[in-house]
Design a protein around this motif. Structure first.
Motif, PDB file in Angstrom:
ATOM      1  N   LEU A 193     -12.469   2.824  -4.845  1.00  0.00           N
ATOM      2  CA  LEU A 193     -11.936   1.216  -4.806  1.00  0.00           C
ATOM      3  C   LEU A 193     -12.634   0.437  -3.719  1.00  0.00           C
ATOM      4  O   LEU A 193     -11.844  -0.625  -3.368  1.00  0.00           O
ATOM      5  CB  LEU A 193     -10.398   1.622  -4.381  1.00  0.00           C
ATOM      6  CG  LEU A 193      -9.628   2.175  -5.751  1.00  0.00           C
ATOM      7  CD1 LEU A 193      -8.227   2.295  -5.313  1.00  0.00           C
ATOM      8  CD2 LEU A 193      -9.717   1.395  -7.062  1.00  0.00           C
ATOM      9  N   ALA A 194     -13.695   0.902  -3.070  1.00  0.00           N
ATOM     10  CA  ALA A 194     -14.197   0.123  -1.772  1.00  0.00           C
ATOM     11  C   ALA A 194     -14.146  -1.348  -2.139  1.00  0.00           C
ATOM     12  O   ALA A 194     -13.863  -2.054  -1.285  1.00  0.00           O
ATOM     13  CB  ALA A 194     -15.458   0.590  -1.566  1.00  0.00           C
ATOM     14  N   LEU A 213     -10.091  -2.426  -2.904  1.00  0.00           N
ATOM     15  CA  LEU A 213      -8.731  -2.289  -2.282  1.00  0.00           C
ATOM     16  C   LEU A 213      -8.684  -3.404  -1.332  1.00  0.00           C
ATOM     17  O   LEU A 213      -9.496  -3.863  -0.564  1.00  0.00           O
ATOM     18  CB  LEU A 213      -9.195  -1.114  -1.360  1.00  0.00           C
ATOM     19  CG  LEU A 213      -8.034  -0.837  -0.533  1.00  0.00           C
ATOM     20  CD1 LEU A 213      -6.840  -0.255  -1.243  1.00  0.00           C
ATOM     21  CD2 LEU A 213      -8.416   0.506   0.505  1.00  0.00           C
ATOM     22  N   VAL A 214      -7.465  -3.776  -1.241  1.00  0.00           N
ATOM     23  CA  VAL A 214      -7.217  -4.939  -0.127  1.00  0.00           C
ATOM     24  C   VAL A 214      -6.328  -4.315   0.869  1.00  0.00           C
ATOM     25  O   VAL A 214      -6.878  -4.315   2.303  1.00  0.00           O
ATOM     26  CB  VAL A 214      -6.103  -5.902  -0.690  1.00  0.00           C
ATOM     27  CG1 VAL A 214      -5.332  -7.175   0.179  1.00  0.00           C
ATOM     28  CG2 VAL A 214      -6.635  -6.780  -1.843  1.00  0.00           C
ATOM     29  N   ILE A 215      -5.287  -3.338   0.915  1.00  0.00           N
ATOM     30  CA  ILE A 215      -4.788  -2.828   1.950  1.00  0.00           C
ATOM     31  C   ILE A 215      -3.984  -1.618   1.504  1.00  0.00           C
ATOM     32  O   ILE A 215      -3.519  -1.610   0.201  1.00  0.00           O
ATOM     33  CB  ILE A 215      -3.716  -3.697   2.547  1.00  0.00           C
ATOM     34  CG1 ILE A 215      -3.474  -3.014   3.967  1.00  0.00           C
ATOM     35  CG2 ILE A 215      -2.323  -3.971   1.843  1.00  0.00           C
ATOM     36  CD1 ILE A 215      -2.541  -4.187   4.702  1.00  0.00           C
ATOM     37  N   LEU A 216      -3.925  -0.465   2.396  1.00  0.00           N
ATOM     38  CA  LEU A 216      -2.948   0.675   1.852  1.00  0.00           C
ATOM     39  C   LEU A 216      -1.990   1.070   3.046  1.00  0.00           C
ATOM     40  O   LEU A 216      -2.267   0.891   4.106  1.00  0.00           O
ATOM     41  CB  LEU A 216      -4.083   1.917   1.737  1.00  0.00           C
ATOM     42  CG  LEU A 216      -3.453   3.337   1.131  1.00  0.00           C
ATOM     43  CD1 LEU A 216      -3.157   3.282  -0.280  1.00  0.00           C
ATOM     44  CD2 LEU A 216      -4.555   4.474   1.412  1.00  0.00           C
ATOM     45  N   LYS A 217      -0.831   1.281   2.592  1.00  0.00           N
ATOM     46  CA  LYS A 217       0.208   1.489   3.554  1.00  0.00           C
ATOM     47  C   LYS A 217       0.728   2.919   3.431  1.00  0.00           C
ATOM     48  O   LYS A 217       1.125   3.121   2.320  1.00  0.00           O
ATOM     49  CB  LYS A 217       1.038   0.290   3.680  1.00  0.00           C
ATOM     50  CG  LYS A 217       0.730  -0.894   3.621  1.00  0.00           C
ATOM     51  CD  LYS A 217       1.937  -1.924   4.031  1.00  0.00           C
ATOM     52  CE  LYS A 217       2.951  -2.350   3.036  1.00  0.00           C
ATOM     53  NZ  LYS A 217       3.777  -3.396   3.206  1.00  0.00           N
ATOM     54  N   ASP A 218       1.389   3.494   4.484  1.00  0.00           N
ATOM     55  CA  ASP A 218       2.134   4.548   4.553  1.00  0.00           C
ATOM     56  C   ASP A 218       3.652   4.408   4.634  1.00  0.00           C
ATOM     57  O   ASP A 218       4.045   3.148   4.922  1.00  0.00           O
ATOM     58  CB  ASP A 218       1.714   5.716   5.300  1.00  0.00           C
ATOM     59  CG  ASP A 218       1.605   5.264   6.679  1.00  0.00           C
ATOM     60  OD1 ASP A 218       2.419   4.526   7.111  1.00  0.00           O
ATOM     61  OD2 ASP A 218       1.032   5.963   7.682  1.00  0.00           O
ATOM     62  N   GLY A 219       4.546   5.205   4.589  1.00  0.00           N
ATOM     63  CA  GLY A 219       5.757   5.120   4.519  1.00  0.00           C
ATOM     64  C   GLY A 219       6.389   4.670   5.941  1.00  0.00           C
ATOM     65  O   GLY A 219       7.612   4.199   6.146  1.00  0.00           O
ATOM     66  N   ALA A 220       5.559   4.863   7.162  1.00  0.00           N
ATOM     67  CA  ALA A 220       5.858   4.360   8.572  1.00  0.00           C
ATOM     68  C   ALA A 220       5.360   2.910   8.719  1.00  0.00           C
ATOM     69  O   ALA A 220       5.541   2.547   9.907  1.00  0.00           O
ATOM     70  CB  ALA A 220       5.148   5.288   9.440  1.00  0.00           C
ATOM     71  N   PRO A 259      -9.335  -2.400   5.402  1.00  0.00           N
ATOM     72  CA  PRO A 259     -10.804  -2.408   5.706  1.00  0.00           C
ATOM     73  C   PRO A 259     -11.342  -3.835   6.297  1.00  0.00           C
ATOM     74  O   PRO A 259     -12.146  -3.711   6.911  1.00  0.00           O
ATOM     75  CB  PRO A 259     -11.359  -2.125   3.955  1.00  0.00           C
ATOM     76  CG  PRO A 259     -10.230  -1.448   3.407  1.00  0.00           C
ATOM     77  CD  PRO A 259      -9.074  -1.773   3.940  1.00  0.00           C
ATOM     78  N   PHE A 260     -10.604  -4.719   5.465  1.00  0.00           N
ATOM     79  CA  PHE A 260     -10.991  -6.294   6.019  1.00  0.00           C
ATOM     80  C   PHE A 260     -11.142  -6.452   7.350  1.00  0.00           C
ATOM     81  O   PHE A 260     -12.101  -7.253   7.987  1.00  0.00           O
ATOM     82  CB  PHE A 260     -10.061  -7.208   5.103  1.00  0.00           C
ATOM     83  CG  PHE A 260     -10.458  -8.691   5.506  1.00  0.00           C
ATOM     84  CD1 PHE A 260     -11.820  -9.283   4.833  1.00  0.00           C
ATOM     85  CD2 PHE A 260      -9.952  -9.332   6.419  1.00  0.00           C
ATOM     86  CE1 PHE A 260     -12.232 -10.447   5.148  1.00  0.00           C
ATOM     87  CE2 PHE A 260     -10.299 -10.978   6.314  1.00  0.00           C
ATOM     88  CZ  PHE A 260     -11.466 -11.432   5.885  1.00  0.00           C
TER      89      PHE A 260
END
Length: 298
Positions: free
Chosen positions: A106-107, A110-117, A123-124
């Motif tokens: 998804l390079a 992809l805008v952003i990926l977040k975890d539960g914390a 990447p930007f």
């Protein structure tokens, strides 16, 4: 206990959420899907009905517990549809791998990926603080993802991926400001290196506050681009524990070597602004600092 994002690489024989989560039902407060569907036992609401292979879920627990799931293994290269905008995805490998490698298909999207914390792979601005600063994606956890366009995605083979994150962004412990509370709702503010008029030093700390002076976000500066997570109000309680939609956010910087707190003035924004919105993304432009009682620092 509290909020988190979870998923499984197991497809249970009976995917009904009340059956799958029965083992932790006494501690479960609420479970949310990507489209706003909920499983809320105390109110007798269940609009999720069944788990979907490849999806992640946001769960709030009243106390920590261990959930065991039995069923068939979902292939790690299971194909998932990811709509443009925000959604939740499952992590389908059985071992942890670097987010940069896992998101390689998804390079360009992809805008952003977040975890539960609330930690992000962004990447930007060059930040990967997932997994407590390890930069890794882990089995059992779910992830919130934002893409520019609809996509069909599957995780790459393990052989093509690194067992370590390529450019992890470590998370240093806070010594001055308190750690902000995970309320299950957040916004991400990016601060690139070239935004600062006067660069902080490693170990300095940045804090965010609501209009009432409540601490809603805090992070230690590590000498690189910074992603600051600010937390909104928890919908499951009567109290106000975070920012409300449309509320302005203010910022402070603690310079460790001088033990001095400065008010940060963000003069321009590359994207967004300092007004809170759920899952909002903002990128600071020019930042100056004001020393209390002394005016602007040049």
């Amino acid at each position: 206990a509290g909020w988190g994002l979870y998923s499984t690489f197991i497809s249970p024989g009976d995917p009904s959420v009340d059956v799958v989560l029965n083992g932790v039902a006494e501690d479960l407060v609420i479970m949310k899907g990507e489209n706003g569907d909920v499983y809320w036992p105390t109110l007798g609401i269940n609009t999720i009905t069944s788990l979907t292979d490849g999806e992640g879920y946001q769960i709030k627990m009243g106390a920590g517990n261990l959930l065991e799931i039995e069923g068939d293994l979902i292939p790690s290269d299971y194909e998932m549809f990811i709509p443009a905008g925000w959604s939740y995805i499952a992590y389908l490998h059985q071992e942890a791998y670097g987010a940069e490698s896992m998101m390689a298909p998804l390079a360009d999207n992809l805008v952003i990926l977040k975890d539960g914390a609330g930690s992000v792979y962004w990447p930007f601005i060059g930040v990967n603080a997932l997994g407590g600063g390890s930069g890794m994606m882990s089995a059992g956890l779910g992830y919130q993802i934002k893409v520019s366009e609809d996509a069909t995605f599957s995780y790459p083979d393990v052989e093509e991926s690194g067992r370590f994150a390529l450019n992890a962004t470590p998370i240093y412990p806070l010594t001055k400001f308190a750690k902000s509370t995970n309320t299950g709702s957040n916004m991400t503010i990016g601060i690139p290196m070239d935004s600062w008029e006067t660069l902080p030093e490693e170990g300095d700390e940045i804090a965010a506050y609501s209009s009432t002076g409540m601490l809603v976000g805090s992070v230690t500066y590590i000498g690189d681009a910074t992603a600051l997570t600010v937390w909104g109000d928890d919908i499951t309680t009567d109290e106000v524990e975070g920012l409300l939609d449309g509320e302005e956010i203010s910022f402070e910087l603690w310079r460790k070597s001088e033990d001095r707190i400065e008010t940060l003035e963000i003069q321009t924004w590359v994207e967004g602004n300092n007004v809170y919105s759920v899952n909002g993304i903002a990128i600071a432009g020019d930042i100056s600092s004001v020393v209390s009682g002394m005016g602007y620092e040049l």
